[in-house]
Design an enzyme around this catalytic site. Structure first.
Site, mmCIF file in Angstrom:
data_model
loop_
_atom_site.group_PDB
_atom_site.id
_atom_site.type_symbol
_atom_site.label_atom_id
_atom_site.label_comp_id
_atom_site.label_asym_id
_atom_site.label_seq_id
_atom_site.Cartn_x
_atom_site.Cartn_y
_atom_site.Cartn_z
ATOM 1 C CD1 TRP A 107 -2.184 -2.130 1.952
ATOM 2 C CD2 TRP A 107 -2.983 -1.273 0.055
ATOM 3 N NE1 TRP A 107 -3.215 -2.930 1.525
ATOM 4 C CE2 TRP A 107 -3.717 -2.428 0.369
ATOM 5 C CE3 TRP A 107 -3.305 -0.558 -1.106
ATOM 6 C CZ2 TRP A 107 -4.764 -2.890 -0.435
ATOM 7 C CZ3 TRP A 107 -4.346 -1.019 -1.907
ATOM 8 C CH2 TRP A 107 -5.052 -2.166 -1.571
ATOM 9 C CG ASP A 175 -3.273 4.040 4.158
ATOM 10 O OD1 ASP A 175 -4.303 3.885 4.846
ATOM 11 O OD2 ASP A 175 -3.028 3.393 3.116
ATOM 12 C CE LYS A 199 -8.590 -2.936 4.505
ATOM 13 N NZ LYS A 199 -7.738 -2.145 3.632
#
Ligand SMILES: *Cc1c(COP(=O)(O)O)cnc(C)c1O
Length: 368
Positions: A107, A175, A199
């Site tokens: 990511w 993030d 999530k």
């Protein structure tokens, strides 16, 4: 009703009381005679829902007054573009601005590659050589960096930043998709925090952005309206139709978390859950954690076989995932890029789920 222990990395399990409340209110929310899915986003019925969700987020995270909170679409992946556009974008023909990225996994790398389109970004440290199993030492930023980007919790490899980089006056952009609200975070240390909801916050479809006020409003004139933070700040996340139902669900999750005792309380539970699994992995004869101790995630816990011949590895991994699923423990396969197994144990995973997994693994070892 059948409920499994769902170890999915995302979208992930939601707390059962949240699902039950949503089910009870599905056709008639708050005596409005409508589902939240049917409401106008500008109606008197929806307004208190988005306001309550924002107030709960601010309260639970202790977000200081000089930060704005936004509910956007496009996932964390769109933030990979919005952050550089808004914080480092320049008018056409002007010299590009610089920004720093630390490469801690898939990511982080995606965020970096997207930012390359809008700014003069560079990777200042990486743990790629070690298959991302630790967090690299973070160098100081250059004074003219527009921002400094890290991935706070690396969902695929199961690492997290336990000590934030010192970035001085350079805003730290993170993030936090797979760790937001899993343990306390000092919001005042950050320029921007962004997180896809699916999530730890709710269903897919909404992305939370927390941004320091002085960083808003610098996007270049060619930036699409929908991709400018100031557009959404001015309109209170109602510039266009927001993902109303997802925002409502985030509100229910936050309410559940508050009733549980808030972030400190869930952090204690999360530490206990992860502690049980890591200490089992340390003593297991069959499995181990490939991640450096100092960098271990509380949310995503990958594990691999200690020693298996490489020609048997794939078979044994799929046998584990299959037998676990038959025992009601689902979504334990590792990410397709790294293989192995992975248990994602977000806030909604009860400790009973982790204990059931360990019990299953102990039994599985004996039958290997
Ligand atoms: C899941 C995840 C993403 C991708 O989120 P999307 O909402 O699918 O864009 C990005 N970063 C991290 C750390 C993630 O865990």
């Amino acid at each position: 009703m059948k409920r499994v222990f769902n170890f999915s990395p995302g979208p992930s399990a939601l707390p059962l009381p949240v699902l039950e409340k949503a089910a009870a209110e599905l056709c008639d929310a708050n005596g409005s005679g409508q589902s939240v899915m049917e409401m106008s986003h500008r109606s008197k019925d929806f307004k208190p829902i988005i306001e309550k969700t924002e107030a709960l987020l601010r309260e639970l995270m202790g977000i200081p007054a000089h930060y704005k909170t936004l509910f956007l679409q496009g996932g964390a992946s769109l933030q990979f573009a919005m952050a550089p556009l808004n914080l480092a974008g320049v008018e056409q023909g002007a010299p590009r601005k610089k920004a720093a990225y630390i490469d801690t996994g898939v990511w982080a790398d995606k965020a970096f590659k997207e930012a390359l389109k809008y700014a003069d970004v560079s990777v200042r440290a990486s743990s790629k050589e070690a298959s991302y199993t630790h967090i690299p030492a973070a160098p100081a930023p250059d004074p003219d960096d527009a921002y400094y980007h890290i991935t706070l919790n690396n969902t695929i490899v199961g690492t997290k930043w336990n000590k934030l980089p010192e970035t001085g006056a350079v805003p730290l952009v993170v993030d936090a998709s797979s760790c937001i609200l899993s343990e306390p975070l000092d919001v005042s240390k950050f320029g921007v925090i962004y997180a896809g909801a699916q999530k730890n916050l709710g269903p897919a479809g909404v992305t939370v952005v927390i941004i320091r006020e002085d960083l808003i409003g610098a996007a270049p004139s060619w930036t699409p309206a929908l991709l400018r933070y100031d557009t959404h700040v001015k309109e209170g996340s109602l510039y266009n139709t927001p993902p109303c139902y997802a925002i409502y669900m985030v509100g229910l999750v936050l309410e559940w978390l508050k009733n549980l005792g808030g972030v400190e309380a869930i952090a204690n539970i999360n530490r206990e859950k992860a502690g049980l699994l890591y200490s089992y992995l340390e003593h297991s004869k069959a499995f181990l954690s490939p991640v450096a101790k100092a960098a271990r995630s509380l949310m995503n816990i990958p594990f691999v076989y200690r020693d298996v011949p490489s020609d048997k590895k794939a078979d044994l991994e799929s046998r584990f995932v299959k037998e676990a699923a038959a025992a009601g423990l689902v979504n334990l396969a590792g990410h397709r890029l790294v293989g192995g197994m992975r248990a994602s144990v977000y806030n909604a995973m009860p400790i009973e789920g982790v204990k059931a997994l360990i019990g299953f693994m102990e039994q599985f070892e004996k039958n290997l």
